[in-house]
Write a protein that holds these residues in place. Structure first.
Motif, PDB file in Angstrom:
ATOM      1  N   ALA A  76       4.495   6.826   4.319  1.00  0.00           N
ATOM      2  CA  ALA A  76       4.217   5.479   3.806  1.00  0.00           C
ATOM      3  C   ALA A  76       5.082   5.165   2.588  1.00  0.00           C
ATOM      4  CB  ALA A  76       2.736   5.347   3.464  1.00  0.00           C
ATOM      5  N   GLU A  77       5.280   6.162   1.719  1.00  0.00           N
ATOM      6  CA  GLU A  77       6.093   5.944   0.527  1.00  0.00           C
ATOM      7  C   GLU A  77       7.566   5.807   0.886  1.00  0.00           C
ATOM      8  OE1 GLU A  77       6.548   5.382  -3.641  1.00  0.00           O
ATOM      9  OE2 GLU A  77       4.828   5.310  -2.287  1.00  0.00           O
TER      10      GLU A  77
ATOM     11  N   ASP B  97       8.678   4.656   3.669  1.00  0.00           N
ATOM     12  CA  ASP B  97       8.770   3.340   4.297  1.00  0.00           C
ATOM     13  C   ASP B  97       8.839   2.238   3.245  1.00  0.00           C
ATOM     14  OD1 ASP B  97       8.374   1.665   6.860  1.00  0.00           O
ATOM     15  OD2 ASP B  97       6.744   0.958   5.588  1.00  0.00           O
ATOM     16  N   ARG B  98       8.044   2.360   2.198  1.00  0.00           N
ATOM     17  CA  ARG B  98       8.057   1.342   1.135  1.00  0.00           C
ATOM     18  C   ARG B  98       9.410   1.307   0.424  1.00  0.00           C
ATOM     19  NH1 ARG B  98       2.492   2.762   0.637  1.00  0.00           N
ATOM     20  NH2 ARG B  98       2.933   4.485  -0.790  1.00  0.00           N
ATOM     21  N   HIS B  99      10.102   2.438   0.393  1.00  0.00           N
ATOM     22  CA  HIS B  99      11.431   2.498  -0.230  1.00  0.00           C
ATOM     23  C   HIS B  99      12.535   2.089   0.745  1.00  0.00           C
ATOM     24  CE1 HIS B  99       9.503   4.733  -3.528  1.00  0.00           C
ATOM     25  NE2 HIS B  99      10.598   4.461  -4.226  1.00  0.00           N
TER      26      HIS B  99
ATOM     27  N   THR C  13       3.352   1.206   8.980  1.00  0.00           N
ATOM     28  CA  THR C  13       4.718   1.142   8.438  1.00  0.00           C
ATOM     29  C   THR C  13       5.444  -0.085   8.999  1.00  0.00           C
ATOM     30  OG1 THR C  13       5.557   2.594  10.175  1.00  0.00           O
ATOM     31  CG2 THR C  13       4.862   3.628   8.110  1.00  0.00           C
ATOM     32  N   ASP C  14       6.596  -0.357   8.429  1.00  0.00           N
ATOM     33  CA  ASP C  14       7.378  -1.546   8.778  1.00  0.00           C
ATOM     34  C   ASP C  14       8.317  -1.229   9.940  1.00  0.00           C
ATOM     35  OD1 ASP C  14       8.912  -3.809   8.929  1.00  0.00           O
ATOM     36  OD2 ASP C  14       9.540  -3.810   6.824  1.00  0.00           O
TER      37      ASP C  14
END
Length: 537
Positions: free
Chosen positions: A324-325, A327-329, A353-354
């Motif tokens: 998740a982290e 993905d956020r980056h 996730t994206d």
């Protein structure tokens, strides 16, 4: 740069759609269609490439391989082109004799299936006057001799590392096989390759890949793993210096001994490649398990012979947090997942996730049927290594007996994934297996060993392996081209479309016009990157 007119055969555009001619101008595709129309658009003095009845396809993008490591292994004691203990020992002895000044005998490419139970022994290498470290074909184990164990201080009292196993004789003495994380106990001892060694390995690999029609790739481990050197400086130098002609995405190695605290380091590594035309470090590789042949693939129910359930290298709850982290980056996450539990853990980590980051899971040897529709539902791409989906000694004598009858039917479920709407990309995992994408397409379609492989003589090699999971040739070819270009976020490649880069491959025949059983006979005649010819047979 003069115009280039391709004519005299067909050009593959999409399933069932072909063109008679293609025009390239300024490194890009300028026209596609009926030959008479395309010829009229060609400038005076244009170059003509006669396809001679062959097929023009988009440049292949290998979505999962290790070219620098492959280049190094080709320059060392390379066992990948022979099979069997006598052949291995002959190749090792010849290499030792011709390299008397090398302090270590290192290299690899041996096949587990060549040994009873999949396990060689240190004593088989003890004829050498030097330590030996030879990586298994799949890169999940190493074969070492007694001298290497002695130098590493590995004894019967040495504990197994948390992410690996030391194979042992009945009395507890290390037998000479190191699995997974245990490989580093010896693998870090041989001399490190120099910057020149790594640059030469990349150049050798690129030349070989061009000869196979591969114009781009995703390096599946950019970092230090199993004794290998970090390849990031090699790629940065090659891209900056202009020697890297292919377009490459590096999947930065996820250190499974650490957690989310390594993400800032990965962000910095990604930033180091910004502004380069041919290389980007925008993916992160997480190896979630091992392989079934040494019982390290993560499975749900115990193995039939050893009773264990394999290894999940990243604890599932931590895995979800880290993915998740990432993905956020804005990172793409590229998983190695072989066993059905590892596949499920990877899919679980992608929930929420994206999809725009284009995450993918490679290998997919075993997929529990209820997980098949989750790929499309989550927007996760299946990264296929089709060459493995055949009857061969490793499959029939090691994998199937260890997995059991029901679970063995879940292997490489390409058609089930396709029917569920899954997006595909494809790769070779070279040097684990042959880099030739044509051979992979042959297996995807036929589910039999290609005629020229080292396993072609195996008794059941021409018996289709789970034939209901085969793909048609257009789907397989699209996975290796448009699918893999897409996974690399390269939206100007992968199809023969006006405006796209002229990354193109001329095949010596049209495999769509010949029996499917002969796909493997197809060879690359020419390869072009951005309209520049980089290979001619």
């Amino acid at each position: 740069m003069s115009d280039i007119l391709f004519r005299g055969g067909r050009a593959f555009l999409s399933a069932g759609v072909f063109a008679e001619a293609v025009l390239v101008r300024g490194g890009r595709i300028a026209a596609v269609g009926v030959e008479s129309d395309v010829v009229r658009r060609a400038a005076p003095g244009h170059e003509t490439v006669d396809l001679d009845g062959g097929l023009l396809i988009p440049g292949v993008v290998d979505a999962h391989l290790h070219p620098v490591q492959a280049g190094l292994e080709r320059a060392r004691c390379d066992l990948s082109e022979v099979y069997g203990l006598p052949e291995y020992l002959g190749r090792i002895a010849a290499y030792a004799d011709s390299h008397p000044g090398r302090g270590w005998i290192d290299g690899g490419g041996w096949d587990m299936a060549a040994f009873p139970g999949g396990l060689p022994h240190r004593a088989q290498l003890d004829f050498l006057d030097r330590p030996a470290y030879l990586i298994q074909r799949d890169h999940h184990a190493a074969w070492v001799n007694s001298r290497a164990l002695e130098l590493a201080g590995i004894t019967r009292d040495t504990p197994d590392p948390g992410d690996g196993r030391i194979e042992r004789d009945a009395d507890g003495t290390p037998s000479g096989v190191l699995h997974e994380g245990a490989m580093d106990l010896v693998g870090l001892l041989p001399p490190r390759p120099t910057a020149r060694d790594l640059a030469d390995a990349l150049a050798e690999a690129q030349s070989h890949l061009f000869s196979l029609g591969i114009t781009g790739w995703q390096d599946a481990i950019v970092g230090s793993y199993a004794g290998s050197a970090d390849q990031l400086p090699t790629y940065l130098a090659a891209a900056a210096g202009g020697t890297l002609k292919a377009r490459v995405v590096g999947a930065l190695w996820w250190d499974r001994t650490r957690g989310a605290e390594q993400i800032p380091d990965l962000v910095e590594r990604r930033r180091s490649a910004e502004g380069l035309d041919r290389f980007r470090a925008t993916s992160v590789k997480i190896m979630q398990d091992g392989i079934p042949e040494n019982f390290t693939a993560a499975v749900i129910e115990p193995y039939c012979r050893c009773g264990g359930t394999g290894l999940s290298y990243v604890e599932p709850a931590l895995l979800r947090e880290c993915v998740a982290e990432l993905d956020r980056h804005g990172f793409q996450v590229h998983f190695h997942a072989i066993g059905e539990r590892a596949v499920r853990e990877a899919l679980n980590s992608f929930e929420g996730t994206d999809p725009a980051n284009r995450h993918h899971i490679a290998h997919l040897q075993i997929v529990e049927p209820s997980d098949v529709p989750r790929f499309a539902a989550l927007g996760v791409t299946a990264n296929l290594q089709p060459l493995w989906a055949t009857h061969n000694a490793q499959m029939d004598e090691l994998a199937i007996p260890f997995l059991g009858e029901e679970r063995s039917r879940w292997q490489y479920p390409f058609a089930d994934l396709r029917n569920a709407g899954t997006r595909f990309c494809a790769g070779s995992d070279w040097p684990v297996s042959d880099a030739d994408p044509i051979q992979g397409m042959h297996v995807a379609v036929n589910r039999t060993e290609p005629g020229g492989s080292v396993h072609a003589g195996y008794p059941t090699a021409q018996t289709p392996f789970l034939p209901g999971q085969s793909l048609d040739l257009a789907v397989a070819l699209t996975a290796y081209t448009a699918g893999s270009a897409w996974i690399n976020h390269d939206d100007e490649a992968g199809t023969i479309t006006p405006g796209n880069r002229a990354d193109l491959v001329v095949l010596d025949r049209d495999p769509f016009a010949e029996p499917a059983s002969d796909i493997w006979r197809t060879r690359v005649a020419m390869t072009f990157v951005g309209g520049d010819q980089v290979y001619r047979r």
